[in-house]
Design an enzyme around this catalytic site. Sequence first.
Site, PDB file in Angstrom:
ATOM      1  CG  ASP A   1      64.987  52.667  42.641  1.00 14.55           C
ATOM      2  OD1 ASP A   1      63.739  52.273  43.077  1.00 14.55           O
ATOM      3  OD2 ASP A   1      65.273  53.961  43.080  1.00 14.55           O
TER       4      ASP A   1
ATOM      5  CG  ASP B   1      63.702  57.855  38.490  1.00 13.80           C
ATOM      6  OD1 ASP B   1      62.193  57.436  39.146  1.00 13.80           O
ATOM      7  OD2 ASP B   1      64.248  56.622  39.627  1.00 13.80           O
TER       8      ASP B   1
END
Length: 139
Positions: free
Chosen positions: A117, A88
Amino acid sequence: MNDQPELPENAVTVVREFFAAMEVGAVDEALELLDPEIVWKNAGLPTVRGKKRVAGLLRGLDRPQLAFSADMHHIAGDGDIVLTDRTDFLRLGPVTIEFWVTGTFELRAGRIVLWDDRFSMGNVLRGTVVGAARAILRR
């Protein structure tokens, strides 16, 4: 009971569409892929419950000085469960923070009901330091 119609796409496609919408800042499109009872978990952070609360956080990221993207290394699905392995990228002004994330998504009736996550806070800190150093060196 969910009064929204079931989406025809398979679970992996829904998760890919969710990330694609987030990357281009199409928050409303991303939110359409979430179940009203969404649970969003992030390692070490408070759990966010409900589409209204998740929407508030995602809309808060929709600003010119902020950006999100993800490099999806692996994505796999089994029925309504999707696993992701990705990097990310969060841009905060001139600083881009890069960190590794594994995610688990669970879908119900074609919408994401769990977004879980997991990442290392140490890796996020490292990404922040590297991103800040790169921003300084670019001046």
